[in-house]
Write a protein that holds these residues in place. Structure first.
Motif, short mmCIF file in Angstrom:
data_model
loop_
_atom_site.label_atom_id
_atom_site.label_comp_id
_atom_site.label_asym_id
_atom_site.label_seq_id
_atom_site.Cartn_x
_atom_site.Cartn_y
_atom_site.Cartn_z
N MET A 165 -0.74 4.59 -8.93
CA MET A 165 0.66 4.97 -8.81
C MET A 165 1.04 5.10 -7.34
N ILE A 166 2.33 4.97 -7.07
CA ILE A 166 2.82 5.14 -5.69
C ILE A 166 3.22 6.60 -5.49
N GLN A 167 2.59 7.24 -4.55
CA GLN A 167 2.94 8.63 -4.23
C GLN A 167 4.19 8.69 -3.36
N MET A 168 4.28 7.76 -2.40
CA MET A 168 5.40 7.78 -1.47
C MET A 168 5.61 6.38 -0.92
N LYS A 169 6.88 5.98 -0.85
CA LYS A 169 7.22 4.69 -0.26
C LYS A 169 8.45 4.87 0.61
N MET A 170 8.33 4.43 1.87
CA MET A 170 9.43 4.48 2.81
C MET A 170 9.30 3.28 3.72
N PRO A 171 10.31 2.95 4.50
CA PRO A 171 10.18 1.78 5.39
C PRO A 171 8.94 1.86 6.26
N GLY A 172 8.07 0.86 6.13
CA GLY A 172 6.89 0.80 6.96
C GLY A 172 5.63 1.39 6.39
N VAL A 173 5.70 2.14 5.31
CA VAL A 173 4.49 2.75 4.77
C VAL A 173 4.61 3.01 3.27
N THR A 174 3.55 2.65 2.56
CA THR A 174 3.40 2.98 1.15
C THR A 174 2.08 3.72 0.97
N VAL A 175 2.13 4.87 0.31
CA VAL A 175 0.92 5.64 0.02
C VAL A 175 0.70 5.60 -1.48
N TYR A 176 -0.45 5.04 -1.86
CA TYR A 176 -0.84 4.95 -3.26
C TYR A 176 -1.74 6.13 -3.61
N GLN A 177 -1.61 6.62 -4.83
CA GLN A 177 -2.47 7.71 -5.28
C GLN A 177 -3.24 7.27 -6.51
N SER A 178 -4.56 7.29 -6.42
CA SER A 178 -5.39 6.90 -7.55
C SER A 178 -5.32 7.92 -8.67
N THR A 179 -5.62 7.46 -9.87
CA THR A 179 -5.77 8.36 -11.00
C THR A 179 -6.92 9.33 -10.78
N LEU A 180 -7.89 8.90 -9.99
CA LEU A 180 -9.10 9.70 -9.78
C LEU A 180 -9.03 10.51 -8.48
N MET A 181 -9.17 11.81 -8.62
CA MET A 181 -9.31 12.73 -7.48
C MET A 181 -8.15 12.67 -6.49
N LYS A 182 -6.98 12.22 -6.97
CA LYS A 182 -5.80 12.12 -6.11
C LYS A 182 -6.13 11.43 -4.79
N THR A 183 -6.99 10.42 -4.86
CA THR A 183 -7.40 9.68 -3.67
C THR A 183 -6.26 8.78 -3.20
N THR A 184 -6.01 8.79 -1.91
CA THR A 184 -4.93 7.97 -1.38
C THR A 184 -5.47 6.68 -0.75
N SER A 185 -4.69 5.64 -0.91
CA SER A 185 -4.85 4.39 -0.16
C SER A 185 -3.50 4.12 0.48
N THR A 186 -3.51 3.50 1.64
CA THR A 186 -2.27 3.37 2.40
C THR A 186 -2.06 1.93 2.84
N LEU A 187 -0.81 1.51 2.78
CA LEU A 187 -0.39 0.21 3.31
C LEU A 187 0.70 0.46 4.35
N ILE A 188 0.39 0.10 5.59
CA ILE A 188 1.33 0.29 6.70
C ILE A 188 1.82 -1.08 7.15
N GLU A 189 3.11 -1.21 7.32
CA GLU A 189 3.72 -2.48 7.72
C GLU A 189 4.49 -2.31 9.02
N THR A 190 4.18 -3.13 10.00
CA THR A 190 4.99 -3.21 11.21
C THR A 190 5.42 -4.66 11.40
N SER A 191 6.22 -4.92 12.40
CA SER A 191 6.64 -6.30 12.66
C SER A 191 5.47 -7.16 13.12
N ASP A 192 4.38 -6.52 13.54
CA ASP A 192 3.23 -7.24 14.09
C ASP A 192 2.10 -7.48 13.11
N CYS A 193 1.95 -6.60 12.11
CA CYS A 193 0.76 -6.67 11.26
C CYS A 193 0.93 -5.80 10.02
N LEU A 194 -0.05 -5.93 9.13
CA LEU A 194 -0.21 -5.03 7.99
C LEU A 194 -1.55 -4.32 8.14
#
Length: 269
Positions: A1-30
């Motif tokens: 599930m997505i915990q938070m999404k805003m311009p430039g960053v998405t924080v995913y939250q796993s079903t297990l242990m509320k573990t986060t994974s993050t996707l950061i987007e800039t004009s230069d890279c991901l």
């Protein structure tokens, strides 16, 4: 599930242990951080990367070598991978065995792969500049020996890994003294880089600076109490479960071990 999404960053939250994974987007890279746990969760992150990538370089940062933070390595073999020197030198056999055991226990048929690190962080304040994007890395052992955290500028994001959680107690699996030093460093980063968003490895993001500091102070006080063999007040947001109680007892054993080793060294000297 997505915990938070805003311009430039998405924080995913796993079903297990509320573990986060993050996707950061800039004009230069991901930049992807610690993709996990479950195959569909990892696939969602990979899909989102491809939707927005548009030929930009893809980086992946592993904050530390605990198996729940490297489970998704198989889905990002094409990424430029970043981790600490200690991460590169860790016992890969043990790490991969934990991944395999997890897959076996839950009948998961995912590849088991240790990340191939292409950018090794040797020391704190190492800066990787990608166009206008700067990633500033810091070695942050304490929770675990291979741990690193980093700041993303100019987004003013602090990805701290397994520190500053609002759902779990501090987990000391390396050294309590170094844990305390890391907490002090993280607090200094919040002020120095005017951090607007703190992303922990487990639990919820924080975008209020006073609350970021409070999380660090609660962890600091908890560890000081352990080292003095006292019971500290837990943060109201930390899980009050039998599992967390077992982790608390494990922390106590870690402190006892550290203090016994320190006493033995003094007697030897």
């Amino acid at each position: 599930m997505i915990q938070m999404k805003m311009p430039g960053v998405t924080v995913y939250q796993s079903t297990l242990m509320k573990t986060t994974s993050t996707l950061i987007e800039t004009s230069d890279c991901l930049i992807v951080v610690d993709p996990g746990w479950l195959p569909d969760e990892i696939a969602t992150i990979r899909r989102d990367v491809e939707i927005i990538r548009h030929d930009r370089p893809l980086y992946i940062v592993y904050t530390h070598a605990h198996f729940d933070h490297i489970l998704g390595a198989y889905a990002f073999k094409d990424a430029i991978a970043i981790a600490s020197r200690r991460f590169v030198d860790v016992d890969r056999t043990a790490a991969l065995e934990e991944v395999q055991n997890f897959n076996d226990e839950y009948y998961i048929e995912s590849p088991v792969l240790f990340p191939n690190i292409t950018h090794v962080i040797e020391e704190s304040e190492t800066t990787l500049t990608i166009g206008k994007t700067k990633l500033i890395f810091f070695l942050t052992p304490g929770h675990e020996s291979t741990h690193l955290s980093f700041v993303v500028m100019p987004l003013h994001i602090l990805v701290c890994g397994d520190y500053a959680s609002d759902v779990e107690i501090p987990l000391i699996e390396h050294d309590s003294g170094e844990y305390l030093t890391t907490l002090e460093l993280l607090e200094s980063f919040i002020y120095e880089y005017e951090v607007k968003l703190l992303i922990p490895g487990h639990g919820h993001i924080c975008d209020v600076r006073t609350e970021m500091i409070e999380r660090l102070h609660l962890s600091y006080d908890y560890i000081l109490a352990l080292r003095a063999h006292k019971e500290s007040d837990w943060s109201p947001s930390w899980q009050q479960t039998s599992f967390m109680g077992r982790l608390h007892e494990k922390n106590k054993r870690q402190i006892t071990k550290e203090q016994a080793e320190q006493l033995a060294r003094r007697q030897y000297d």
